[in-house]
Motif scaffolding. Sequence first.
Motif, PDB file in Angstrom:
ATOM      1  N   TYR A 262       4.730  15.118  -4.155  1.00  0.00           N
ATOM      2  CA  TYR A 262       5.969  15.857  -3.929  1.00  0.00           C
ATOM      3  C   TYR A 262       7.148  14.952  -4.249  1.00  0.00           C
ATOM      4  O   TYR A 262       7.139  13.771  -3.924  1.00  0.00           O
ATOM      5  N   LYS A 263       8.153  15.559  -4.870  1.00  0.00           N
ATOM      6  CA  LYS A 263       9.398  14.812  -5.078  1.00  0.00           C
ATOM      7  C   LYS A 263      10.341  15.154  -3.935  1.00  0.00           C
ATOM      8  O   LYS A 263      10.588  16.323  -3.667  1.00  0.00           O
ATOM      9  N   VAL A 264      10.794  14.141  -3.249  1.00  0.00           N
ATOM     10  CA  VAL A 264      11.702  14.376  -2.136  1.00  0.00           C
ATOM     11  C   VAL A 264      13.058  13.815  -2.502  1.00  0.00           C
ATOM     12  O   VAL A 264      13.172  12.643  -2.879  1.00  0.00           O
ATOM     13  N   ARG A 265      14.084  14.658  -2.409  1.00  0.00           N
ATOM     14  CA  ARG A 265      15.428  14.166  -2.704  1.00  0.00           C
ATOM     15  C   ARG A 265      16.163  13.948  -1.402  1.00  0.00           C
ATOM     16  O   ARG A 265      16.250  14.842  -0.571  1.00  0.00           O
ATOM     17  N   ARG A 266      16.637  12.768  -1.227  1.00  0.00           N
ATOM     18  CA  ARG A 266      17.405  12.515  -0.009  1.00  0.00           C
ATOM     19  C   ARG A 266      18.634  11.691  -0.373  1.00  0.00           C
ATOM     20  O   ARG A 266      18.522  10.588  -0.868  1.00  0.00           O
ATOM     21  N   GLY A 267      19.785  12.298  -0.132  1.00  0.00           N
ATOM     22  CA  GLY A 267      21.039  11.598  -0.399  1.00  0.00           C
ATOM     23  C   GLY A 267      21.132  11.095  -1.829  1.00  0.00           C
ATOM     24  O   GLY A 267      21.543   9.972  -2.071  1.00  0.00           O
ATOM     25  N   GLY A 268      20.711  11.943  -2.792  1.00  0.00           N
ATOM     26  CA  GLY A 268      20.849  11.572  -4.192  1.00  0.00           C
ATOM     27  C   GLY A 268      19.675  10.773  -4.709  1.00  0.00           C
ATOM     28  O   GLY A 268      19.349  10.835  -5.884  1.00  0.00           O
ATOM     29  N   LYS A 269      19.002  10.029  -3.828  1.00  0.00           N
ATOM     30  CA  LYS A 269      17.863   9.249  -4.298  1.00  0.00           C
ATOM     31  C   LYS A 269      16.618  10.127  -4.273  1.00  0.00           C
ATOM     32  O   LYS A 269      16.427  10.918  -3.373  1.00  0.00           O
ATOM     33  N   SER A 270      15.812   9.987  -5.285  1.00  0.00           N
ATOM     34  CA  SER A 270      14.616  10.808  -5.321  1.00  0.00           C
ATOM     35  C   SER A 270      13.391   9.917  -5.206  1.00  0.00           C
ATOM     36  O   SER A 270      13.200   8.974  -5.968  1.00  0.00           O
ATOM     37  N   THR A 271      12.576  10.193  -4.216  1.00  0.00           N
ATOM     38  CA  THR A 271      11.361   9.422  -4.045  1.00  0.00           C
ATOM     39  C   THR A 271      10.185  10.377  -4.146  1.00  0.00           C
ATOM     40  O   THR A 271      10.333  11.571  -3.910  1.00  0.00           O
ATOM     41  N   SER A 272       9.028   9.870  -4.506  1.00  0.00           N
ATOM     42  CA  SER A 272       7.892  10.770  -4.547  1.00  0.00           C
ATOM     43  C   SER A 272       6.913  10.406  -3.433  1.00  0.00           C
ATOM     44  O   SER A 272       6.702   9.240  -3.111  1.00  0.00           O
ATOM     45  N   VAL A 273       6.377  11.451  -2.837  1.00  0.00           N
ATOM     46  CA  VAL A 273       5.435  11.267  -1.738  1.00  0.00           C
ATOM     47  C   VAL A 273       4.088  11.789  -2.201  1.00  0.00           C
ATOM     48  O   VAL A 273       3.976  12.933  -2.644  1.00  0.00           O
ATOM     49  N   ARG A 274       3.075  10.937  -2.100  1.00  0.00           N
ATOM     50  CA  ARG A 274       1.762  11.358  -2.545  1.00  0.00           C
ATOM     51  C   ARG A 274       1.020  11.984  -1.375  1.00  0.00           C
ATOM     52  O   ARG A 274       0.614  11.293  -0.447  1.00  0.00           O
ATOM     53  N   ALA A 275       0.859  13.317  -1.434  1.00  0.00           N
ATOM     54  CA  ALA A 275       0.224  14.022  -0.311  1.00  0.00           C
ATOM     55  C   ALA A 275      -1.297  13.977  -0.440  1.00  0.00           C
ATOM     56  O   ALA A 275      -2.003  13.835   0.547  1.00  0.00           O
ATOM     57  N   VAL A 276      -1.783  14.112  -1.675  1.00  0.00           N
ATOM     58  CA  VAL A 276      -3.221  14.118  -1.908  1.00  0.00           C
ATOM     59  C   VAL A 276      -3.483  13.309  -3.162  1.00  0.00           C
ATOM     60  O   VAL A 276      -2.728  13.392  -4.132  1.00  0.00           O
ATOM     61  N   HIS A 277      -4.542  12.501  -3.146  1.00  0.00           N
ATOM     62  CA  HIS A 277      -4.825  11.683  -4.318  1.00  0.00           C
ATOM     63  C   HIS A 277      -6.295  11.751  -4.710  1.00  0.00           C
ATOM     64  O   HIS A 277      -7.160  11.442  -3.896  1.00  0.00           O
ATOM     65  N   ASP A 278      -6.532  12.192  -5.926  1.00  0.00           N
ATOM     66  CA  ASP A 278      -7.853  12.126  -6.535  1.00  0.00           C
ATOM     67  C   ASP A 278      -8.974  12.626  -5.621  1.00  0.00           C
ATOM     68  O   ASP A 278      -9.867  11.886  -5.243  1.00  0.00           O
ATOM     69  N   VAL A 279      -8.912  13.911  -5.291  1.00  0.00           N
ATOM     70  CA  VAL A 279      -9.934  14.499  -4.439  1.00  0.00           C
ATOM     71  C   VAL A 279     -10.832  15.392  -5.278  1.00  0.00           C
ATOM     72  O   VAL A 279     -10.341  16.202  -6.072  1.00  0.00           O
ATOM     73  N   SER A 280     -12.139  15.221  -5.131  1.00  0.00           N
ATOM     74  CA  SER A 280     -13.084  16.056  -5.877  1.00  0.00           C
ATOM     75  C   SER A 280     -14.146  16.598  -4.929  1.00  0.00           C
ATOM     76  O   SER A 280     -14.682  15.851  -4.110  1.00  0.00           O
ATOM     77  N   PHE A 281     -14.434  17.875  -5.044  1.00  0.00           N
ATOM     78  CA  PHE A 281     -15.565  18.446  -4.313  1.00  0.00           C
ATOM     79  C   PHE A 281     -15.841  19.831  -4.884  1.00  0.00           C
ATOM     80  O   PHE A 281     -15.083  20.334  -5.725  1.00  0.00           O
ATOM     81  N   ALA A 282     -16.931  20.439  -4.445  1.00  0.00           N
ATOM     82  CA  ALA A 282     -17.277  21.778  -4.925  1.00  0.00           C
ATOM     83  C   ALA A 282     -17.661  22.648  -3.742  1.00  0.00           C
ATOM     84  O   ALA A 282     -18.197  22.152  -2.749  1.00  0.00           O
ATOM     85  N   LEU A 283     -17.349  23.935  -3.834  1.00  0.00           N
ATOM     86  CA  LEU A 283     -17.759  24.871  -2.790  1.00  0.00           C
ATOM     87  C   LEU A 283     -18.861  25.748  -3.363  1.00  0.00           C
ATOM     88  O   LEU A 283     -18.740  26.257  -4.481  1.00  0.00           O
ATOM     89  N   ARG A 284     -19.945  25.909  -2.593  1.00  0.00           N
ATOM     90  CA  ARG A 284     -21.100  26.674  -3.081  1.00  0.00           C
ATOM     91  C   ARG A 284     -21.345  27.888  -2.203  1.00  0.00           C
ATOM     92  O   ARG A 284     -21.087  27.847  -0.987  1.00  0.00           O
ATOM     93  N   PRO A 285     -21.886  28.963  -2.781  1.00  0.00           N
ATOM     94  CA  PRO A 285     -22.103  30.198  -2.011  1.00  0.00           C
ATOM     95  C   PRO A 285     -22.998  29.952  -0.800  1.00  0.00           C
ATOM     96  O   PRO A 285     -23.975  29.201  -0.892  1.00  0.00           O
ATOM     97  N   GLY A 286     -22.620  30.570   0.320  1.00  0.00           N
ATOM     98  CA  GLY A 286     -23.444  30.483   1.509  1.00  0.00           C
ATOM     99  C   GLY A 286     -23.417  29.124   2.174  1.00  0.00           C
ATOM    100  O   GLY A 286     -24.262  28.816   3.000  1.00  0.00           O
ATOM    101  N   ARG A 287     -22.451  28.290   1.809  1.00  0.00           N
ATOM    102  CA  ARG A 287     -22.380  26.961   2.424  1.00  0.00           C
ATOM    103  C   ARG A 287     -20.974  26.666   2.937  1.00  0.00           C
ATOM    104  O   ARG A 287     -19.991  27.168   2.403  1.00  0.00           O
ATOM    105  N   VAL A 288     -20.924  25.842   3.957  1.00  0.00           N
ATOM    106  CA  VAL A 288     -19.638  25.513   4.570  1.00  0.00           C
ATOM    107  C   VAL A 288     -19.335  24.040   4.350  1.00  0.00           C
ATOM    108  O   VAL A 288     -20.171  23.176   4.621  1.00  0.00           O
ATOM    109  N   THR A 289     -18.146  23.777   3.837  1.00  0.00           N
ATOM    110  CA  THR A 289     -17.702  22.393   3.681  1.00  0.00           C
ATOM    111  C   THR A 289     -16.555  22.164   4.650  1.00  0.00           C
ATOM    112  O   THR A 289     -15.563  22.902   4.625  1.00  0.00           O
ATOM    113  N   ALA A 290     -16.705  21.189   5.520  1.00  0.00           N
ATOM    114  CA  ALA A 290     -15.637  20.917   6.472  1.00  0.00           C
ATOM    115  C   ALA A 290     -14.704  19.847   5.915  1.00  0.00           C
ATOM    116  O   ALA A 290     -15.162  18.892   5.288  1.00  0.00           O
TER     117      ALA A 290
END
Lengths: 312, 634, 331
Positions: free
Chosen positions: B366-394
């Motif tokens: 996310y790019k956050v602008r505060r008082g003219g300065k813009s900083t970026s906040v990394r909320a999620v980084h390089d996440v990989s997974f798969a969801l399959r039928p009939g299965r629960v991923t927590a």
Amino acid sequence: MSSTSNVPAAATTGAGDTELAGVAAVEAGRSGRVPGWFVILWRNGKCRLGLVMLAGFVVVAVAAPLVTPYGPRVDDFGLSEGPSAAHWLGTTARGQDVFSQLVYGARTSLIVGIVAGVLSTVIALVIGLTAGYLQGVVDEVLSFLINLGLVVPVLPLMITLSAYAPVKGLGLVIIVIAVTGWAFGARIKRAQIITLRTRDYVTAAKFSGDGTMRIIFYEIAPNMTSLIVVGFMGSALGAIGAEAGLSFLGLGDPQTISWGTMLNQASAGGALLTGQWAWLVAPGVVLAGLITSFTLINFGVDALSNPHLRED
Amino acid sequence: MALLEVTDLSVTYSPRDSAQVRAVDGVTFSVEEGEFVGLLGESGCGKSTLGNAVLRLLEKPAAISGGRIVFDGRDITEASEDELRPLRWVDLSTVFQSSMNSLNPVITVREQFADCFAAHEEAAGRGLDVDERAGELLEMVSLPRDVLRRYPHELSGGMKQRVALALALALRPKFVLLDEPTTGLDVVVQREILDRLAELREELGFAVLFISHDLGTVVEMADRVLVMYGGELVEDQPADAIVHDHLHPYTAGLMGSYADPRDEHVEVAFIPGRPPDLSRSHEGCLFAPRCPVAVDACESEHPELLPAGRGEARCLLVEWAVADGVPARKAAPVDQLDAVFAADASPRGAADGEPVLVVDGAGKTYKVRRGGKSTSVRAVHDVSFALRPGRVTALVGQSGSGKTTIARMITGVERPSDGTVRFGSTDVGSLGRRALRGYRRHVQLVFQDPFSALNPTRTVAYAISRPLRNHLGLGKQDARARAGELLETVGLSPAAQYLDKLPHQLSGGQRQRVVIARALASEPEVLVADEPISMLDVSIRAEIVALLDRLVRERGIAMLYITHDLLSARLLADEVMVLNQGEMVEHGPTMEVIREARDPYTRKLLAAIPHPGAPRPGGAQTAGPAEVATPALP
Amino acid sequence: MGYFLRRTGFFVATLWAAVTLNFLIPRLQPGDPAEAIVSRLTGKSEAVDPRQVEAIRRLLGTPDGSLLTQYWDYLGELVHGNFGLSYTYFPYTVTEVIGDAALWTVVLVGVTQILSFVIGTLLGAWAAYRRNSRVDSVITLGSTFVGTLPFFWIALLLIYVFAITLQWFPDGGGYGGGSTPGWSWLFFSDAFQHSVLPALSLLITGPIGWIIGMRNNMVQELGQDYARLARAKGLPQRRIALTYGARIAILPNVTGFAIALGSILGGTVLVETIFNYPGLGRLLLESVSNKDFPLMQALFLFTTIGVLVANFVADLLYGVLDPRVRRTEAA
């Protein structure tokens, strides 16, 4: 409100008294053909009194020709007479019947109140909802407009606007009042929609495939009813007062008979000096009566948003 | 004589325009000097009202309508505010539920200390150095001294709660009432505060009445536990007896809702039904309608709170057993609770099935602008997974870990800044507005807060029929009929009884079922459930977990289950991912992640789970053996 | 200090908007505004004073120039403080005329506004402190009732009773014929006599908004958890009411008060007209009825600027008084 009230087990509806009002209205409306909000207003004693008073004013205004003994502009009576059997509230300095004018004046106040109230509520609703729902640049611009509207002094603006207007008339008075009186309502509605639009049920509606307009009118608007009603009442009240003030200053429509004009003429026509207290007191009393009826109804609107109406 | 003696106390709410509610009814208990008493109950049972009554803080429309409160030998039931004032804070202090709002927002922390020293000069000691003493107190709750100069809004929730605790101990009171002192805080922070509290009590020796709905915590911290239901005390036992020898079926149900996720075999119980309406009078036992072992007499005869076991209980079955001289534990056959949900009970979809949704190297900045300065906040980084039928991923993590961002990327609310989210062959991140609407037929959401997820002005039938009409193109009549079927599917039966109800006429659990029915309406392949049970009462949580489990199995849905609660993850999920500050720190089959946690954050989460009956941080009480930490259920 | 920066930005922007609004209003009417005004004046079948036409031209700038040039000229005149000549008070400049009237208004309304605020806040706080008691209902219902009465009507009744019937006070004007403005005791006592009734009428209705606002805010604050905790702490009632109730409840009213002080200039049209008081409000109405457009424009502008400045000051004050806003606004 505080944590002492965890009985009975209840929902936490943060922004939500207007939501409750929506619920209460929907609920009450199921019982019969009468609109739900009306049922709730009617249940409240103060509000019922206010509604009856308002209904009285409306009936008198509509039936003015039947109620009054003379036409409001007929001026062939004695000048500046005190109250008598023929003229219950006396006559004006121009020989008109004060009582007849008083009755016809109710029409002006009600028309101004309703039309200007509706107009400024609509302006407030459109600007407030657009700003709150769209956000971003549109919101920035509209919010600035709202804030500007809040700080510009209303009466001088009204006076200046009506001074420049090429034509005088009731329409102008109404427009001036509507244009100067929407900002407060818009700010409240914007704040409310900003709270409501983040509700999970709005997200859920998006996931259910509903479009923006449907969401605004079917999901959000029903939860704002009490806010809109309160906003309208406030605007109507302000409009009635503003019309009276403008007319009293002689800035209204000289052709229209209104309580403000009557007070203006009473003051100019020497009612103070000739001791015609009825000419002076009567318009003020009815004006106060009309404002009181609105205030009383507002108590009921508060009850509409009262959490106690919620059943467990 | 006990420090606090409450006798037959009743509190009645008399609102102006609705029925009277007996929130607290004939409650009798006592707290000894230095004793730690837990008061356990679900929302609406009257526990906070009781707490406020004991502190004499009730405000209209609530008032004490009977009984007596004796503190340290003085009857304070009728005492005037002036008589109470010297007692307040010096002897009796408190930490409120809503830490966020219990500090005055416009004065500094120092001033909040200073004003209670000033009000109680004698107890505080004359000529006391406010900065010195308040600083000491802050250090005691592990806060730096410079917090004194700060305003409440500059502190985090956990810090505010520590300040509130320090404030409560400022005058070394004999008795502290803690009303849900850590609710709403992050689990790990909760743990830290509670551990500190236990140590301080050891040091200072004050008595505590600890009000909470969190059974695990109460049982672990307290010497003795009171259980409240429908405004009455139903059980009063030493903590270890509550764990092993509880008598009341309600207590049994509550205990059943707790289990240790690390166990080989995990199962939880729940109590169907909803709490009684206290504005009506009830003839029999208040719990009878929900009680699995109720007999006919329970419907008509109101039981008394009578001595039983090592304390007291309010149950006819227990009463009769005691009268017959049979050991009470056997009399109330708590093991008969039939509403039980066990993990790994039934087969799921194949672990190597074809995935319906694949998240590949997804990240969000996310790019956050505060008082003219813009900083970026990394909320999620390089996440990989798969969801399959009939299965629960927590997906497990604390607030701010990026869980919600992942859910938003999967549902198309946000576009990933890196990587992709693919549903079949569709790239979710590239969908336009219109396409997105179509996509949502396949991916639906179950919300956290059932109170906010349903529009209060719209009926159940309306809520469920919207996706049916939009996504499946059903007509009005068909949609209504189909909505009825869905309600039956989620266990709201007969459906006709629920279709035209407004949300506020339903209990939290019923609402959550409606939310689930709505999510199922468009027959989605993927379901994202965002903490679906965290706002529900403990006794019905397992019920919703069981429902979700059944739906996943029967309908072959692929589910992403977002939570911070490892127990429900253990019950429901086939695999677990742990997220910390936007990065996936652990990912694997549920049992592996939970029992052999490698990441320090996962371990912290595990350590934060209360262990009733296990040795406590303060070490005051010798506890039962660790292997009986979970209640015995068949 | 993001908050203060933001407020300053808002102030500058509103100031510009007000100045522009003032420029646009006369030009909203169709056709050449100067012509329209002149023709309207001539239409009244009176001889048009050439000075008036001249004044109008000055006010509106060169009518044949583009709107942008006019706007530029207009801004230039403003920067030099040049608002033109009033033609009702010819040869005085608008600035001089306004300066004379301003003193009367500032003294009368300034004093009554401050008194209204103090009285209203105290009564409101008292009602909240004794909430749900008889004191509370008397104060709340009383002020609600008085609030429904039209202000100018109350003023007329005051004149009727105290000036005409009882003859305790003069019925209007700023000072009597017997005294001339100056630094004399006679003049001051005369001016005071004349100001009693206008002040009284302002003081009857003035405190109502503050009473209701203060009471409702404070009742709400006293219901908050921190107020409940203060009670649990055993703080004296007075300390709770002041630090945990009034101290927070007064914050919104402070903003309101600054704005009220700023709107002194504009909010007094009614009272000054009724009492024939030589202040800014009457001047505004007079300029309207005399079609003295330069004077009217300048009055509107001054009034607006007054409110904007007051609003700005209120915002700054709020930032100092309430530690919360500095943070939340900036975020």
